[in-house]
Design a protein around this motif. Structure first.
Motif, PDB file in Angstrom:
ATOM      1  N   ARG A  20      -8.994  41.421 -47.296  1.00  0.00           N
ATOM      2  CA  ARG A  20     -10.780  40.328 -47.270  1.00  0.00           C
ATOM      3  C   ARG A  20     -10.340  40.174 -45.411  1.00  0.00           C
ATOM      4  N   GLU A  21      -9.588  40.227 -44.958  1.00  0.00           N
ATOM      5  CA  GLU A  21      -9.206  39.724 -43.567  1.00  0.00           C
ATOM      6  C   GLU A  21      -9.816  41.092 -42.582  1.00  0.00           C
ATOM      7  N   ASN A  22     -10.262  42.009 -43.101  1.00  0.00           N
ATOM      8  CA  ASN A  22     -10.800  43.138 -42.560  1.00  0.00           C
ATOM      9  C   ASN A  22      -9.792  43.586 -41.938  1.00  0.00           C
ATOM     10  N   GLN A  23      -8.523  44.331 -42.047  1.00  0.00           N
ATOM     11  CA  GLN A  23      -7.369  44.669 -41.811  1.00  0.00           C
ATOM     12  C   GLN A  23      -7.680  46.186 -43.440  1.00  0.00           C
ATOM     13  N   LEU A  24      -6.793  47.362 -42.203  1.00  0.00           N
ATOM     14  CA  LEU A  24      -6.464  48.257 -43.035  1.00  0.00           C
ATOM     15  C   LEU A  24      -4.972  48.821 -43.440  1.00  0.00           C
ATOM     16  N   LEU A  25      -5.131  48.561 -44.930  1.00  0.00           N
ATOM     17  CA  LEU A  25      -3.117  48.817 -44.885  1.00  0.00           C
ATOM     18  C   LEU A  25      -3.617  50.581 -44.923  1.00  0.00           C
ATOM     19  N   SER A  26      -2.677  51.244 -44.720  1.00  0.00           N
ATOM     20  CA  SER A  26      -2.346  52.690 -44.449  1.00  0.00           C
ATOM     21  C   SER A  26      -0.355  53.329 -44.942  1.00  0.00           C
ATOM     22  N   ALA A  27      -0.224  53.643 -46.379  1.00  0.00           N
ATOM     23  CA  ALA A  27       0.539  53.971 -46.385  1.00  0.00           C
ATOM     24  C   ALA A  27       1.215  55.478 -46.547  1.00  0.00           C
ATOM     25  N   ASP A  28       2.186  55.422 -46.146  1.00  0.00           N
ATOM     26  CA  ASP A  28       2.489  57.329 -45.967  1.00  0.00           C
ATOM     27  C   ASP A  28       3.873  57.706 -46.954  1.00  0.00           C
ATOM     28  N   TYR A  29       3.735  58.287 -47.267  1.00  0.00           N
ATOM     29  CA  TYR A  29       4.966  59.580 -47.942  1.00  0.00           C
ATOM     30  C   TYR A  29       6.272  58.710 -47.336  1.00  0.00           C
ATOM     31  N   ARG A  30       6.685  58.583 -46.707  1.00  0.00           N
ATOM     32  CA  ARG A  30       8.109  57.730 -46.384  1.00  0.00           C
ATOM     33  C   ARG A  30       8.087  56.856 -46.593  1.00  0.00           C
ATOM     34  N   GLY A  31       7.165  56.349 -47.258  1.00  0.00           N
ATOM     35  CA  GLY A  31       7.686  54.828 -47.473  1.00  0.00           C
ATOM     36  C   GLY A  31       7.144  53.720 -46.559  1.00  0.00           C
ATOM     37  N   VAL A  32       6.300  54.217 -45.368  1.00  0.00           N
ATOM     38  CA  VAL A  32       5.800  53.192 -44.153  1.00  0.00           C
ATOM     39  C   VAL A  32       4.330  53.115 -44.283  1.00  0.00           C
ATOM     40  N   LEU A  33       4.740  51.483 -44.541  1.00  0.00           N
ATOM     41  CA  LEU A  33       2.892  50.844 -44.470  1.00  0.00           C
ATOM     42  C   LEU A  33       3.015  50.317 -43.310  1.00  0.00           C
ATOM     43  N   VAL A  57      -2.411  47.518 -54.453  1.00  0.00           N
ATOM     44  CA  VAL A  57      -3.342  46.327 -54.404  1.00  0.00           C
ATOM     45  C   VAL A  57      -3.594  45.269 -54.472  1.00  0.00           C
ATOM     46  N   PHE A  58      -4.026  44.279 -54.216  1.00  0.00           N
ATOM     47  CA  PHE A  58      -4.669  42.744 -53.674  1.00  0.00           C
ATOM     48  C   PHE A  58      -4.292  42.012 -55.056  1.00  0.00           C
ATOM     49  N   GLY A  59      -3.100  41.030 -54.701  1.00  0.00           N
ATOM     50  CA  GLY A  59      -3.285  40.115 -56.375  1.00  0.00           C
ATOM     51  C   GLY A  59      -4.547  39.122 -55.628  1.00  0.00           C
ATOM     52  N   LYS A  60      -4.551  37.833 -56.538  1.00  0.00           N
ATOM     53  CA  LYS A  60      -5.657  37.342 -56.924  1.00  0.00           C
ATOM     54  C   LYS A  60      -5.651  36.198 -55.379  1.00  0.00           C
ATOM     55  N   HIS A  61      -4.832  35.859 -54.972  1.00  0.00           N
ATOM     56  CA  HIS A  61      -4.839  35.201 -53.235  1.00  0.00           C
ATOM     57  C   HIS A  61      -4.402  35.848 -52.650  1.00  0.00           C
ATOM     58  N   ASP A  62      -4.640  37.134 -52.852  1.00  0.00           N
ATOM     59  CA  ASP A  62      -4.931  38.127 -51.858  1.00  0.00           C
ATOM     60  C   ASP A  62      -3.820  39.159 -51.222  1.00  0.00           C
ATOM     61  N   GLU A  63      -2.252  38.203 -52.413  1.00  0.00           N
ATOM     62  CA  GLU A  63      -0.922  39.154 -51.778  1.00  0.00           C
ATOM     63  C   GLU A  63      -1.169  40.674 -51.685  1.00  0.00           C
ATOM     64  N   LEU A  64      -0.026  41.509 -51.272  1.00  0.00           N
ATOM     65  CA  LEU A  64      -0.039  43.048 -51.088  1.00  0.00           C
ATOM     66  C   LEU A  64       1.046  42.973 -52.768  1.00  0.00           C
ATOM     67  N   ILE A  65       0.865  44.172 -53.417  1.00  0.00           N
ATOM     68  CA  ILE A  65       1.225  44.538 -54.069  1.00  0.00           C
ATOM     69  C   ILE A  65       1.851  45.993 -54.152  1.00  0.00           C
ATOM     70  N   THR A  66       2.755  46.336 -54.424  1.00  0.00           N
ATOM     71  CA  THR A  66       2.846  48.110 -54.627  1.00  0.00           C
ATOM     72  C   THR A  66       4.172  47.696 -55.346  1.00  0.00           C
ATOM     73  N   SER A  67       3.977  49.970 -56.070  1.00  0.00           N
ATOM     74  CA  SER A  67       4.907  49.825 -56.518  1.00  0.00           C
ATOM     75  C   SER A  67       4.806  51.647 -55.408  1.00  0.00           C
ATOM     76  N   SER A  68       6.209  51.897 -56.585  1.00  0.00           N
ATOM     77  CA  SER A  68       6.655  53.079 -55.393  1.00  0.00           C
ATOM     78  C   SER A  68       7.837  53.475 -56.202  1.00  0.00           C
ATOM     79  N   ARG A  69       8.503  54.962 -55.854  1.00  0.00           N
ATOM     80  CA  ARG A  69       9.236  55.851 -56.613  1.00  0.00           C
ATOM     81  C   ARG A  69      10.156  55.254 -57.404  1.00  0.00           C
ATOM     82  N   SER A  70      10.869  54.055 -56.562  1.00  0.00           N
ATOM     83  CA  SER A  70      11.771  53.262 -57.077  1.00  0.00           C
ATOM     84  C   SER A  70      12.178  52.370 -58.272  1.00  0.00           C
ATOM     85  N   ASN A  71      10.768  52.575 -59.177  1.00  0.00           N
ATOM     86  CA  ASN A  71      10.656  52.024 -60.114  1.00  0.00           C
ATOM     87  C   ASN A  71      10.625  51.080 -60.170  1.00  0.00           C
ATOM     88  N   TYR A  72      10.624  50.333 -58.387  1.00  0.00           N
ATOM     89  CA  TYR A  72      10.183  48.876 -58.534  1.00  0.00           C
ATOM     90  C   TYR A  72       8.888  48.213 -58.527  1.00  0.00           C
TER      91      TYR A  72
END
Length: 75
Positions: A20-33, A57-72
């Motif tokens: 919502r703050e007009n920022q772009l988030l990008s993630a690569d295959y090494r896990g760098v966000l 994804v962004f949550g209800k209060h604009d918090e970033l939620i991520t999932s990865s291969r680590s099962n977390y």
């Protein structure tokens, strides 16, 4: 028409998301966000997860939620 090219990732980018703050988030295959200011093209922050980020994804209060291969899910 390409407006900007952002070049700080060292691996293939697999996810992109805009908040919502007009920022772009990008993630690569090494896990760098990266958080970018869209207008200036400047990288504002780099977060290292060391696992390929599978979903972002962004949550209800604009918090970033991520999932990865680590099962977390990280908030």
């Amino acid at each position: 028409l390409c407006l900007k090219t952002l070049k700080e990732h060292h691996d293939m980018i697999n996810k992109c998301l805009v908040n919502r703050e007009n920022q772009l988030l990008s993630a690569d295959y090494r896990g760098v966000l990266k958080v970018w200011d869209i207008k200036s093209g400047i990288c504002l922050n780099t977060i290292k997860d060391n696992q390929c980020i599978k979903c972002m994804v962004f949550g209800k209060h604009d918090e970033l939620i991520t999932s990865s291969r680590s099962n977390y899910i990280k908030i």
